[in-house]
Scaffold this motif. Sequence first.
Motif, PDB file in Angstrom:
ATOM      1  N   ASP A  49      48.910 -29.608 -28.299  1.00 59.92           N
ATOM      2  CA  ASP A  49      48.080 -28.549 -28.876  1.00 59.92           C
ATOM      3  C   ASP A  49      48.935 -27.398 -29.398  1.00 59.92           C
ATOM      4  O   ASP A  49      48.667 -26.851 -30.470  1.00 59.92           O
ATOM      5  CB  ASP A  49      47.075 -28.032 -27.848  1.00 59.92           C
ATOM      6  CG  ASP A  49      46.066 -29.093 -27.441  1.00 59.92           C
ATOM      7  OD1 ASP A  49      45.757 -29.981 -28.264  1.00 59.92           O
ATOM      8  OD2 ASP A  49      45.598 -29.043 -26.285  1.00 59.92           O
ATOM      9  N   LEU A  50      49.969 -27.043 -28.642  1.00 61.65           N
ATOM     10  CA  LEU A  50      50.871 -25.986 -29.097  1.00 61.65           C
ATOM     11  C   LEU A  50      51.567 -26.385 -30.395  1.00 61.65           C
ATOM     12  O   LEU A  50      51.690 -25.572 -31.319  1.00 61.65           O
ATOM     13  CB  LEU A  50      51.921 -25.664 -28.026  1.00 61.65           C
ATOM     14  CG  LEU A  50      51.422 -24.978 -26.771  1.00 61.65           C
ATOM     15  CD1 LEU A  50      52.546 -24.851 -25.760  1.00 61.65           C
ATOM     16  CD2 LEU A  50      50.838 -23.620 -27.103  1.00 61.65           C
ATOM     17  N   ALA A  51      52.019 -27.627 -30.458  1.00 63.91           N
ATOM     18  CA  ALA A  51      52.690 -28.116 -31.663  1.00 63.91           C
ATOM     19  C   ALA A  51      51.751 -28.047 -32.863  1.00 63.91           C
ATOM     20  O   ALA A  51      52.127 -27.568 -33.941  1.00 63.91           O
ATOM     21  CB  ALA A  51      53.180 -29.543 -31.450  1.00 63.91           C
ATOM     22  N   GLU A  52      50.534 -28.496 -32.665  1.00 65.87           N
ATOM     23  CA  GLU A  52      49.552 -28.496 -33.753  1.00 65.87           C
ATOM     24  C   GLU A  52      49.250 -27.069 -34.216  1.00 65.87           C
ATOM     25  O   GLU A  52      49.249 -26.779 -35.407  1.00 65.87           O
ATOM     26  CB  GLU A  52      48.280 -29.193 -33.274  1.00 65.87           C
ATOM     27  CG  GLU A  52      47.254 -29.413 -34.357  1.00 65.87           C
ATOM     28  CD  GLU A  52      46.085 -30.221 -33.823  1.00 65.87           C
ATOM     29  OE1 GLU A  52      44.992 -29.635 -33.676  1.00 65.87           O
ATOM     30  OE2 GLU A  52      46.261 -31.427 -33.558  1.00 65.87           O
ATOM     31  N   GLN A  53      49.022 -26.175 -33.276  1.00 67.02           N
ATOM     32  CA  GLN A  53      48.681 -24.797 -33.628  1.00 67.02           C
ATOM     33  C   GLN A  53      49.850 -24.062 -34.282  1.00 67.02           C
ATOM     34  O   GLN A  53      49.647 -23.245 -35.176  1.00 67.02           O
ATOM     35  CB  GLN A  53      48.223 -24.039 -32.388  1.00 67.02           C
ATOM     36  CG  GLN A  53      46.903 -24.522 -31.859  1.00 67.02           C
ATOM     37  CD  GLN A  53      46.575 -23.912 -30.518  1.00 67.02           C
ATOM     38  OE1 GLN A  53      47.110 -22.878 -30.142  1.00 67.02           O
ATOM     39  NE2 GLN A  53      45.691 -24.554 -29.774  1.00 67.02           N
ATOM     40  N   GLN A  59      58.218 -32.888 -31.158  1.00 75.46           N
ATOM     41  CA  GLN A  59      59.609 -32.810 -30.719  1.00 75.46           C
ATOM     42  C   GLN A  59      60.133 -31.371 -30.805  1.00 75.46           C
ATOM     43  O   GLN A  59      60.821 -30.897 -29.891  1.00 75.46           O
ATOM     44  CB  GLN A  59      60.495 -33.739 -31.557  1.00 75.46           C
ATOM     45  CG  GLN A  59      60.215 -35.208 -31.347  1.00 75.46           C
ATOM     46  CD  GLN A  59      58.986 -35.708 -32.129  1.00 75.46           C
ATOM     47  OE1 GLN A  59      58.393 -35.005 -32.944  1.00 75.46           O
ATOM     48  NE2 GLN A  59      58.591 -36.941 -31.851  1.00 75.46           N
ATOM     49  N   THR A  60      59.809 -30.681 -31.891  1.00 75.19           N
ATOM     50  CA  THR A  60      60.235 -29.289 -32.038  1.00 75.19           C
ATOM     51  C   THR A  60      59.583 -28.425 -30.969  1.00 75.19           C
ATOM     52  O   THR A  60      60.246 -27.601 -30.336  1.00 75.19           O
ATOM     53  CB  THR A  60      59.890 -28.763 -33.449  1.00 75.19           C
ATOM     54  OG1 THR A  60      60.625 -29.526 -34.410  1.00 75.19           O
ATOM     55  CG2 THR A  60      60.226 -27.293 -33.587  1.00 75.19           C
ATOM     56  N   ALA A  61      58.288 -28.619 -30.758  1.00 69.96           N
ATOM     57  CA  ALA A  61      57.585 -27.850 -29.725  1.00 69.96           C
ATOM     58  C   ALA A  61      58.210 -28.108 -28.361  1.00 69.96           C
ATOM     59  O   ALA A  61      58.395 -27.173 -27.566  1.00 69.96           O
ATOM     60  CB  ALA A  61      56.101 -28.203 -29.719  1.00 69.96           C
TER      61      ALA A  61
END
Length: 139
Positions: A49-53, A59-61
Amino acid sequence: MDVATLMLIAYRAMDERVISAMREAGYDITVAQARLAQRIAEDGSRLVDLAEQAQVTKQTASMLVAALERQGLVERVPDPTDGRARLIRFTAAGQDAADRAREVVMGVEQEWNDHLGPHLASALREALTSLRELVDPYQ
């Protein structure tokens, strides 16, 4: 200058103020880490969810969360709703950092409000909120 560029200039100015204040307070945080951290929900957030937002890859998140973990600002804990999943949440030190960042943001917004005056500041917030409804699927 187009409106999007003007918004970006203000956004970057806010970023710079927050990051500068965080570094002065002893937090060695990058803009990318801060952008991810500001999306962590009060009760924790899943990495996906953090990556999407934050509009970054998983991978970066994961790398950003790992850097925040090394600084003792976040921790990964079991998700109480799904035993297989983990939540990223602030540690006490991380919550202190987030609170400090929020204070800086509020201070900068107050400076902007003072500069614009109540009518323009209110109109700007209303216009940007309306635009958000059009372009932000995560609202």
